[in-house]
Design a protein around this motif. Structure first.
Motif, PDB file in Angstrom:
ATOM      1  N   LEU A  79      21.722  47.122  13.348  1.00 24.90           N
ATOM      2  CA  LEU A  79      20.347  46.861  13.778  1.00 24.90           C
ATOM      3  C   LEU A  79      20.301  46.421  15.238  1.00 24.90           C
ATOM      4  CD1 LEU A  79      18.933  45.072  10.612  1.00 24.90           C
ATOM      5  CD2 LEU A  79      18.388  47.370  11.428  1.00 24.90           C
ATOM      6  N   LEU A  80      21.255  45.614  15.650  1.00 26.82           N
ATOM      7  CA  LEU A  80      21.317  45.193  17.050  1.00 26.82           C
ATOM      8  C   LEU A  80      21.615  46.375  17.974  1.00 26.82           C
ATOM      9  CD1 LEU A  80      23.201  41.828  16.617  1.00 26.82           C
ATOM     10  CD2 LEU A  80      20.846  42.122  17.354  1.00 26.82           C
ATOM     11  N   LEU A  81      22.507  47.263  17.546  1.00 28.31           N
ATOM     12  CA  LEU A  81      22.804  48.451  18.343  1.00 28.31           C
ATOM     13  C   LEU A  81      21.574  49.343  18.471  1.00 28.31           C
ATOM     14  CD1 LEU A  81      26.324  49.496  17.025  1.00 28.31           C
ATOM     15  CD2 LEU A  81      25.770  48.521  19.248  1.00 28.31           C
ATOM     16  N   GLU A  82      20.838  49.453  17.383  1.00 28.80           N
ATOM     17  CA  GLU A  82      19.623  50.268  17.407  1.00 28.80           C
ATOM     18  C   GLU A  82      18.582  49.663  18.345  1.00 28.80           C
ATOM     19  OE1 GLU A  82      16.981  52.552  14.073  1.00 28.80           O
ATOM     20  OE2 GLU A  82      17.608  50.508  13.642  1.00 28.80           O
ATOM     21  N   LYS A  83      18.495  48.353  18.323  1.00 32.41           N
ATOM     22  CA  LYS A  83      17.494  47.669  19.147  1.00 32.41           C
ATOM     23  C   LYS A  83      17.842  47.721  20.634  1.00 32.41           C
ATOM     24  CE  LYS A  83      15.304  43.150  19.591  1.00 32.41           C
ATOM     25  NZ  LYS A  83      15.267  41.778  19.087  1.00 32.41           N
ATOM     26  N   TYR A  84      19.066  47.394  20.997  1.00 25.24           N
ATOM     27  CA  TYR A  84      19.425  47.252  22.412  1.00 25.24           C
ATOM     28  C   TYR A  84      19.961  48.525  23.054  1.00 25.24           C
ATOM     29  CZ  TYR A  84      18.679  42.325  21.677  1.00 25.24           C
ATOM     30  OH  TYR A  84      18.104  41.119  21.388  1.00 25.24           O
ATOM     31  N   TYR A  85      20.592  49.399  22.265  1.00 20.99           N
ATOM     32  CA  TYR A  85      21.164  50.616  22.834  1.00 20.99           C
ATOM     33  C   TYR A  85      20.414  51.870  22.397  1.00 20.99           C
ATOM     34  CZ  TYR A  85      25.041  47.977  24.691  1.00 20.99           C
ATOM     35  OH  TYR A  85      25.801  47.092  25.408  1.00 20.99           O
ATOM     36  N   LYS A  86      19.351  51.709  21.621  1.00 18.86           N
ATOM     37  CA  LYS A  86      18.508  52.824  21.170  1.00 18.86           C
ATOM     38  C   LYS A  86      19.309  53.908  20.445  1.00 18.86           C
ATOM     39  CE  LYS A  86      14.838  51.257  23.513  1.00 18.86           C
ATOM     40  NZ  LYS A  86      15.029  49.841  23.512  1.00 18.86           N
ATOM     41  N   LEU A  87      20.273  53.478  19.632  1.00 23.78           N
ATOM     42  CA  LEU A  87      21.062  54.445  18.868  1.00 23.78           C
ATOM     43  C   LEU A  87      20.275  54.885  17.631  1.00 23.78           C
ATOM     44  CD1 LEU A  87      24.605  52.853  18.902  1.00 23.78           C
ATOM     45  CD2 LEU A  87      23.828  54.844  20.158  1.00 23.78           C
ATOM     46  N   PRO A  88      20.283  56.166  17.315  1.00 21.77           N
ATOM     47  CA  PRO A  88      19.570  56.652  16.117  1.00 21.77           C
ATOM     48  C   PRO A  88      20.399  56.401  14.849  1.00 21.77           C
ATOM     49  CG  PRO A  88      20.561  58.486  17.263  1.00 21.77           C
ATOM     50  CD  PRO A  88      20.840  57.263  18.098  1.00 21.77           C
ATOM     51  N   ILE A  89      20.389  55.170  14.384  1.00 19.16           N
ATOM     52  CA  ILE A  89      21.216  54.763  13.247  1.00 19.16           C
ATOM     53  C   ILE A  89      20.768  55.444  11.955  1.00 19.16           C
ATOM     54  CG2 ILE A  89      21.889  52.732  11.867  1.00 19.16           C
ATOM     55  CD1 ILE A  89      23.233  52.897  14.584  1.00 19.16           C
ATOM     56  N   LYS A  90      19.543  55.938  11.905  1.00 16.35           N
ATOM     57  CA  LYS A  90      19.045  56.595  10.692  1.00 16.35           C
ATOM     58  C   LYS A  90      19.771  57.907  10.413  1.00 16.35           C
ATOM     59  CE  LYS A  90      15.506  53.736  10.008  1.00 16.35           C
ATOM     60  NZ  LYS A  90      16.111  52.478  10.310  1.00 16.35           N
ATOM     61  N   GLU A  91      20.352  58.514  11.435  1.00 18.19           N
ATOM     62  CA  GLU A  91      21.095  59.756  11.236  1.00 18.19           C
ATOM     63  C   GLU A  91      22.461  59.437  10.630  1.00 18.19           C
ATOM     64  OE1 GLU A  91      21.392  62.291  14.646  1.00 18.19           O
ATOM     65  OE2 GLU A  91      19.357  61.764  15.277  1.00 18.19           O
ATOM     66  N   PRO A  92      22.830  60.135   9.563  1.00 18.58           N
ATOM     67  CA  PRO A  92      24.098  59.826   8.877  1.00 18.58           C
ATOM     68  C   PRO A  92      25.331  59.945   9.763  1.00 18.58           C
ATOM     69  CG  PRO A  92      22.718  61.200   7.500  1.00 18.58           C
ATOM     70  CD  PRO A  92      22.045  61.123   8.823  1.00 18.58           C
ATOM     71  N   SER A  93      25.381  60.946  10.627  1.00 23.26           N
ATOM     72  CA  SER A  93      26.588  61.120  11.448  1.00 23.26           C
ATOM     73  C   SER A  93      26.779  59.939  12.394  1.00 23.26           C
ATOM     74  CB  SER A  93      26.515  62.421  12.233  1.00 23.26           C
ATOM     75  OG  SER A  93      25.400  62.413  13.106  1.00 23.26           O
ATOM     76  N   VAL A  94      25.695  59.452  12.985  1.00 21.82           N
ATOM     77  CA  VAL A  94      25.770  58.303  13.890  1.00 21.82           C
ATOM     78  C   VAL A  94      26.114  57.045  13.103  1.00 21.82           C
ATOM     79  CG1 VAL A  94      24.461  56.883  15.516  1.00 21.82           C
ATOM     80  CG2 VAL A  94      24.140  59.351  15.490  1.00 21.82           C
ATOM     81  N   TYR A  95      25.505  56.887  11.941  1.00 24.80           N
ATOM     82  CA  TYR A  95      25.746  55.721  11.099  1.00 24.80           C
ATOM     83  C   TYR A  95      27.226  55.615  10.733  1.00 24.80           C
ATOM     84  CZ  TYR A  95      25.697  52.652   7.051  1.00 24.80           C
ATOM     85  OH  TYR A  95      25.967  51.641   6.177  1.00 24.80           O
ATOM     86  N   TYR A  96      27.803  56.710  10.243  1.00 22.41           N
ATOM     87  CA  TYR A  96      29.200  56.668   9.797  1.00 22.41           C
ATOM     88  C   TYR A  96      30.162  56.510  10.971  1.00 22.41           C
ATOM     89  CZ  TYR A  96      27.571  57.747   5.154  1.00 22.41           C
ATOM     90  OH  TYR A  96      26.933  57.678   3.947  1.00 22.41           O
ATOM     91  N   LYS A  97      29.819  57.099  12.106  1.00 28.82           N
ATOM     92  CA  LYS A  97      30.670  56.956  13.288  1.00 28.82           C
ATOM     93  C   LYS A  97      30.738  55.491  13.712  1.00 28.82           C
ATOM     94  CE  LYS A  97      30.992  58.144  18.144  1.00 28.82           C
ATOM     95  NZ  LYS A  97      30.336  58.780  19.272  1.00 28.82           N
ATOM     96  N   TYR A  98      29.582  54.842  13.813  1.00 27.24           N
ATOM     97  CA  TYR A  98      29.574  53.452  14.258  1.00 27.24           C
ATOM     98  C   TYR A  98      30.049  52.496  13.185  1.00 27.24           C
ATOM     99  CZ  TYR A  98      27.952  54.552  18.818  1.00 27.24           C
ATOM    100  OH  TYR A  98      27.908  55.028  20.096  1.00 27.24           O
ATOM    101  N   ARG A  99      29.950  52.883  11.927  1.00 30.27           N
ATOM    102  CA  ARG A  99      30.499  52.045  10.867  1.00 30.27           C
ATOM    103  C   ARG A  99      32.016  51.954  11.013  1.00 30.27           C
ATOM    104  NH1 ARG A  99      30.135  53.501   4.569  1.00 30.27           N
ATOM    105  NH2 ARG A  99      31.916  54.730   5.182  1.00 30.27           N
ATOM    106  N   THR A 100      32.679  53.066  11.312  1.00 27.31           N
ATOM    107  CA  THR A 100      34.128  53.033  11.498  1.00 27.31           C
ATOM    108  C   THR A 100      34.493  52.290  12.777  1.00 27.31           C
ATOM    109  OG1 THR A 100      34.096  55.191  12.565  1.00 27.31           O
ATOM    110  CG2 THR A 100      34.546  55.159  10.217  1.00 27.31           C
ATOM    111  N   ILE A 101      33.685  52.448  13.829  1.00 24.32           N
ATOM    112  CA  ILE A 101      33.954  51.723  15.075  1.00 24.32           C
ATOM    113  C   ILE A 101      33.840  50.217  14.850  1.00 24.32           C
ATOM    114  CG2 ILE A 101      33.036  51.241  17.380  1.00 24.32           C
ATOM    115  CD1 ILE A 101      32.430  54.232  17.622  1.00 24.32           C
ATOM    116  N   ILE A 102      32.817  49.789  14.102  1.00 31.29           N
ATOM    117  CA  ILE A 102      32.643  48.357  13.808  1.00 31.29           C
ATOM    118  C   ILE A 102      33.820  47.842  12.992  1.00 31.29           C
ATOM    119  CG2 ILE A 102      31.239  46.706  12.511  1.00 31.29           C
ATOM    120  CD1 ILE A 102      28.794  48.386  13.398  1.00 31.29           C
ATOM    121  N   ARG A 103      34.297  48.634  12.041  1.00 34.00           N
ATOM    122  CA  ARG A 103      35.439  48.222  11.228  1.00 34.00           C
ATOM    123  C   ARG A 103      36.684  48.046  12.093  1.00 34.00           C
ATOM    124  NH1 ARG A 103      35.948  52.342   7.406  1.00 34.00           N
ATOM    125  NH2 ARG A 103      34.214  51.410   6.301  1.00 34.00           N
TER     126      ARG A 103
END
Length: 69
Positions: A27-51
């Protein structure tokens, strides 16, 4: 993993807060970096990066604790 601006931001969040869930960080990435977290490919990519960032920060904490810093 390259030390990009977003990776540094995520590591900083993990270091400076008691515990943030992956969803909170997203949610913070979506707010400050305007990332489209709703898209599955972006979500899964950043989920692995966060891990990976979380593992790196925890490894750093263990190393500092072991060395008495």
């Amino acid at each position: 993993m390259r030390e990009t601006r977003i990776v540094k931001y995520i590591k900083g969040l993990i270091r400076n807060h008691k515990y943030l869930t992956t969803e909170d960080i997203m949610l913070l990435l979506e707010k400050y970096y305007k990332l489209p977290i709703k898209e599955p490919s972006v979500y899964y990519k950043y989920r692995t990066i966060i891990r990976q960032c979380r593992q790196a920060v925890y490894k750093e904490r263990r190393r500092n604790k072991k060395n008495g810093v």
